[in-house]
Scaffold this motif. Sequence first.
Motif, PDB file in Angstrom:
ATOM      1  N   ILE A 156      17.773   1.931  -1.605  1.00  0.00           N
ATOM      2  CA  ILE A 156      17.324   3.315  -1.446  1.00  0.00           C
ATOM      3  C   ILE A 156      18.051   4.237  -2.423  1.00  0.00           C
ATOM      4  O   ILE A 156      17.447   5.113  -3.054  1.00  0.00           O
ATOM      5  CB  ILE A 156      17.536   3.778   0.008  1.00  0.00           C
ATOM      6  N   GLU A 157      19.351   4.036  -2.539  1.00  0.00           N
ATOM      7  CA  GLU A 157      20.135   4.883  -3.450  1.00  0.00           C
ATOM      8  C   GLU A 157      19.644   4.748  -4.884  1.00  0.00           C
ATOM      9  O   GLU A 157      19.524   5.743  -5.606  1.00  0.00           O
ATOM     10  CB  GLU A 157      21.621   4.510  -3.352  1.00  0.00           C
ATOM     11  N   TYR A 158      19.329   3.512  -5.300  1.00  0.00           N
ATOM     12  CA  TYR A 158      18.882   3.333  -6.679  1.00  0.00           C
ATOM     13  C   TYR A 158      17.462   3.857  -6.871  1.00  0.00           C
ATOM     14  O   TYR A 158      17.127   4.391  -7.934  1.00  0.00           O
ATOM     15  CB  TYR A 158      18.960   1.867  -7.098  1.00  0.00           C
ATOM     16  N   LEU A 159      16.606   3.699  -5.875  1.00  0.00           N
ATOM     17  CA  LEU A 159      15.260   4.260  -5.957  1.00  0.00           C
ATOM     18  C   LEU A 159      15.323   5.772  -6.191  1.00  0.00           C
ATOM     19  O   LEU A 159      14.583   6.320  -7.014  1.00  0.00           O
ATOM     20  CB  LEU A 159      14.489   3.974  -4.675  1.00  0.00           C
ATOM     21  N   ARG A 160      16.215   6.428  -5.480  1.00  0.00           N
ATOM     22  CA  ARG A 160      16.359   7.873  -5.638  1.00  0.00           C
ATOM     23  C   ARG A 160      16.999   8.222  -6.984  1.00  0.00           C
ATOM     24  O   ARG A 160      16.586   9.175  -7.642  1.00  0.00           O
ATOM     25  CB  ARG A 160      17.184   8.432  -4.481  1.00  0.00           C
ATOM     26  N   GLU A 161      17.995   7.422  -7.354  1.00  0.00           N
ATOM     27  CA  GLU A 161      18.663   7.656  -8.641  1.00  0.00           C
ATOM     28  C   GLU A 161      17.666   7.515  -9.791  1.00  0.00           C
ATOM     29  O   GLU A 161      17.706   8.279 -10.772  1.00  0.00           O
ATOM     30  CB  GLU A 161      19.803   6.641  -8.799  1.00  0.00           C
ATOM     31  N   ALA A 162      16.770   6.540  -9.690  1.00  0.00           N
ATOM     32  CA  ALA A 162      15.770   6.309 -10.733  1.00  0.00           C
ATOM     33  C   ALA A 162      14.554   7.215 -10.587  1.00  0.00           C
ATOM     34  O   ALA A 162      13.610   7.102 -11.376  1.00  0.00           O
ATOM     35  CB  ALA A 162      15.326   4.847 -10.707  1.00  0.00           C
ATOM     36  N   LYS A 163      14.573   8.073  -9.558  1.00  0.00           N
ATOM     37  CA  LYS A 163      13.473   9.006  -9.294  1.00  0.00           C
ATOM     38  C   LYS A 163      12.140   8.286  -9.127  1.00  0.00           C
ATOM     39  O   LYS A 163      11.099   8.706  -9.640  1.00  0.00           O
ATOM     40  CB  LYS A 163      13.375  10.054 -10.413  1.00  0.00           C
ATOM     41  N   MET A 164      12.192   7.179  -8.392  1.00  0.00           N
ATOM     42  CA  MET A 164      10.973   6.399  -8.149  1.00  0.00           C
ATOM     43  C   MET A 164      10.365   6.694  -6.786  1.00  0.00           C
ATOM     44  O   MET A 164       9.321   6.139  -6.436  1.00  0.00           O
ATOM     45  CB  MET A 164      11.266   4.906  -8.309  1.00  0.00           C
ATOM     46  N   VAL A 165      11.030   7.500  -6.002  1.00  0.00           N
ATOM     47  CA  VAL A 165      10.463   7.985  -4.746  1.00  0.00           C
ATOM     48  C   VAL A 165      10.675   9.495  -4.677  1.00  0.00           C
ATOM     49  O   VAL A 165      11.616  10.030  -5.262  1.00  0.00           O
ATOM     50  CB  VAL A 165      11.110   7.311  -3.510  1.00  0.00           C
ATOM     51  N   ASP A 166       9.773  10.147  -3.976  1.00  0.00           N
ATOM     52  CA  ASP A 166       9.839  11.593  -3.788  1.00  0.00           C
ATOM     53  C   ASP A 166      10.070  11.863  -2.303  1.00  0.00           C
ATOM     54  O   ASP A 166       9.171  11.673  -1.475  1.00  0.00           O
ATOM     55  CB  ASP A 166       8.533  12.236  -4.252  1.00  0.00           C
ATOM     56  N   ASP A 167      11.290  12.265  -1.958  1.00  0.00           N
ATOM     57  CA  ASP A 167      11.627  12.461  -0.541  1.00  0.00           C
ATOM     58  C   ASP A 167      10.757  13.509   0.130  1.00  0.00           C
ATOM     59  O   ASP A 167      10.570  13.484   1.346  1.00  0.00           O
ATOM     60  CB  ASP A 167      13.104  12.872  -0.415  1.00  0.00           C
ATOM     61  N   GLU A 168      10.222  14.444  -0.646  1.00  0.00           N
ATOM     62  CA  GLU A 168       9.404  15.505  -0.048  1.00  0.00           C
ATOM     63  C   GLU A 168       7.980  15.052   0.188  1.00  0.00           C
ATOM     64  O   GLU A 168       7.275  15.615   1.013  1.00  0.00           O
ATOM     65  CB  GLU A 168       9.409  16.711  -0.985  1.00  0.00           C
ATOM     66  N   GLN A 169       7.549  14.002  -0.555  1.00  0.00           N
ATOM     67  CA  GLN A 169       6.157  13.560  -0.461  1.00  0.00           C
ATOM     68  C   GLN A 169       6.000  12.196   0.225  1.00  0.00           C
ATOM     69  O   GLN A 169       4.917  11.850   0.678  1.00  0.00           O
ATOM     70  CB  GLN A 169       5.548  13.466  -1.869  1.00  0.00           C
ATOM     71  N   GLN A 170       7.080  11.431   0.276  1.00  0.00           N
ATOM     72  CA  GLN A 170       6.980  10.062   0.774  1.00  0.00           C
ATOM     73  C   GLN A 170       7.953   9.796   1.914  1.00  0.00           C
ATOM     74  O   GLN A 170       9.031  10.387   1.972  1.00  0.00           O
ATOM     75  CB  GLN A 170       7.270   9.067  -0.357  1.00  0.00           C
ATOM     76  N   GLN A 171       7.537   8.889   2.771  1.00  0.00           N
ATOM     77  CA  GLN A 171       8.432   8.351   3.784  1.00  0.00           C
ATOM     78  C   GLN A 171       8.880   6.959   3.337  1.00  0.00           C
ATOM     79  O   GLN A 171       8.132   6.225   2.711  1.00  0.00           O
ATOM     80  CB  GLN A 171       7.723   8.241   5.134  1.00  0.00           C
ATOM     81  N   ILE A 172      10.111   6.639   3.662  1.00  0.00           N
ATOM     82  CA  ILE A 172      10.657   5.324   3.321  1.00  0.00           C
ATOM     83  C   ILE A 172      10.838   4.536   4.616  1.00  0.00           C
ATOM     84  O   ILE A 172      11.535   4.979   5.518  1.00  0.00           O
ATOM     85  CB  ILE A 172      12.001   5.460   2.576  1.00  0.00           C
ATOM     86  N   LEU A 173      10.199   3.387   4.683  1.00  0.00           N
ATOM     87  CA  LEU A 173      10.253   2.543   5.879  1.00  0.00           C
ATOM     88  C   LEU A 173      11.054   1.283   5.582  1.00  0.00           C
ATOM     89  O   LEU A 173      10.737   0.545   4.652  1.00  0.00           O
ATOM     90  CB  LEU A 173       8.836   2.158   6.327  1.00  0.00           C
ATOM     91  N   VAL A 174      12.103   1.048   6.366  1.00  0.00           N
ATOM     92  CA  VAL A 174      12.927  -0.157   6.231  1.00  0.00           C
ATOM     93  C   VAL A 174      12.628  -1.083   7.399  1.00  0.00           C
ATOM     94  O   VAL A 174      12.705  -0.672   8.551  1.00  0.00           O
ATOM     95  CB  VAL A 174      14.429   0.206   6.219  1.00  0.00           C
ATOM     96  N   VAL A 175      12.282  -2.330   7.087  1.00  0.00           N
ATOM     97  CA  VAL A 175      11.947  -3.309   8.122  1.00  0.00           C
ATOM     98  C   VAL A 175      12.971  -4.435   8.087  1.00  0.00           C
ATOM     99  O   VAL A 175      13.161  -5.079   7.064  1.00  0.00           O
ATOM    100  CB  VAL A 175      10.536  -3.889   7.892  1.00  0.00           C
ATOM    101  N   HIS A 176      13.642  -4.664   9.222  1.00  0.00           N
ATOM    102  CA  HIS A 176      14.543  -5.804   9.391  1.00  0.00           C
ATOM    103  C   HIS A 176      13.933  -6.700  10.459  1.00  0.00           C
ATOM    104  O   HIS A 176      13.709  -6.258  11.580  1.00  0.00           O
ATOM    105  CB  HIS A 176      15.931  -5.357   9.849  1.00  0.00           C
ATOM    106  N   ASN A 177      13.686  -7.947  10.124  1.00  0.00           N
ATOM    107  CA  ASN A 177      13.000  -8.830  11.043  1.00  0.00           C
ATOM    108  C   ASN A 177      13.813 -10.096  11.275  1.00  0.00           C
ATOM    109  O   ASN A 177      14.226 -10.753  10.321  1.00  0.00           O
ATOM    110  CB  ASN A 177      11.617  -9.192  10.487  1.00  0.00           C
ATOM    111  N   ASP A 178      14.051 -10.421  12.554  1.00  0.00           N
ATOM    112  CA  ASP A 178      14.717 -11.685  12.897  1.00  0.00           C
ATOM    113  C   ASP A 178      14.583 -11.900  14.398  1.00  0.00           C
ATOM    114  O   ASP A 178      13.713 -11.292  15.041  1.00  0.00           O
ATOM    115  CB  ASP A 178      16.187 -11.681  12.459  1.00  0.00           C
TER     116      ASP A 178
END
Length: 258
Positions: free
Chosen positions: A48-70
């Motif tokens: 997430i930190e690198y996505l934001r650093e690289a400006k590949m996500v827009d926090d105002e326009q997008q939601q970020i969903l993290v899925v952990h499955n086990d």
Amino acid sequence: MVAIYASIPYIREAIDVLDISTSCPLFTIADFGASHGLNSMRAMKMIIEYLREAKMVDDEQQQILVVHNDLPILMIGHLSSKFFPRTPHTTGRCFYCQYPVYGNLESTNFISERSLLYKCAQAVLSPEQLLNFTFSVYQRSYAECVDRDLFARCSIELIRADIVRIESPQYADFENGQVTHDEFARPIAKTIRSWSQSVLRQALEINGKPSTTDDIIMAQFWTIYEKKVKEWPQEFNTCVCLMFLTLKKANAMEIKYQ
């Protein structure tokens, strides 16, 4: 955690080759096989930190969903509140994989950990219980991890595939005199206990209901285990060989959002 930090350049490279549109309302990253979740959550935070650093996500326009499955018995939900408090976060398409590799490259901790577990089990379990004290572990070969025919059939591009040998930082600290025998043995015993305790309990309960005697036997088992680690620290001068794969699904955005 050493394996997680070793994955950073691969995670960054994988993100750099993604075709990401900030117009997509939801950005998802999933870890299928997250175990207890602790290492997985650290990796997700780095992504997430690198996505934001690289400006590949827009926090105002997008939601970020993290899925952990086990498995449902694992405390992933409890840990998530520590790493992702209150605010919604996200990660992206299944683009990074990490596998243990076994075969020509010997994974020495695979041998030493299980050998010592069995020796300790011989001291506290009956012969019948000992038969049920088994670990089903499958280590993939290089060819299974890098299956170019499978990738072609699934329209997956192989960006990078490396085998990385990771030495034990705990043993290096012990060898350099930075930790004592106790400080070396205790965390190793706790780590091994975290994934093997359920198998020990199952072996004890296989012929009857749980009892207070089982708890006593398990306590004896881990006392013996920690003592053996102190006696044979050189057995834990271990390494693990990991396969890092960076994969990209062709036209993933068009397929999902058309």
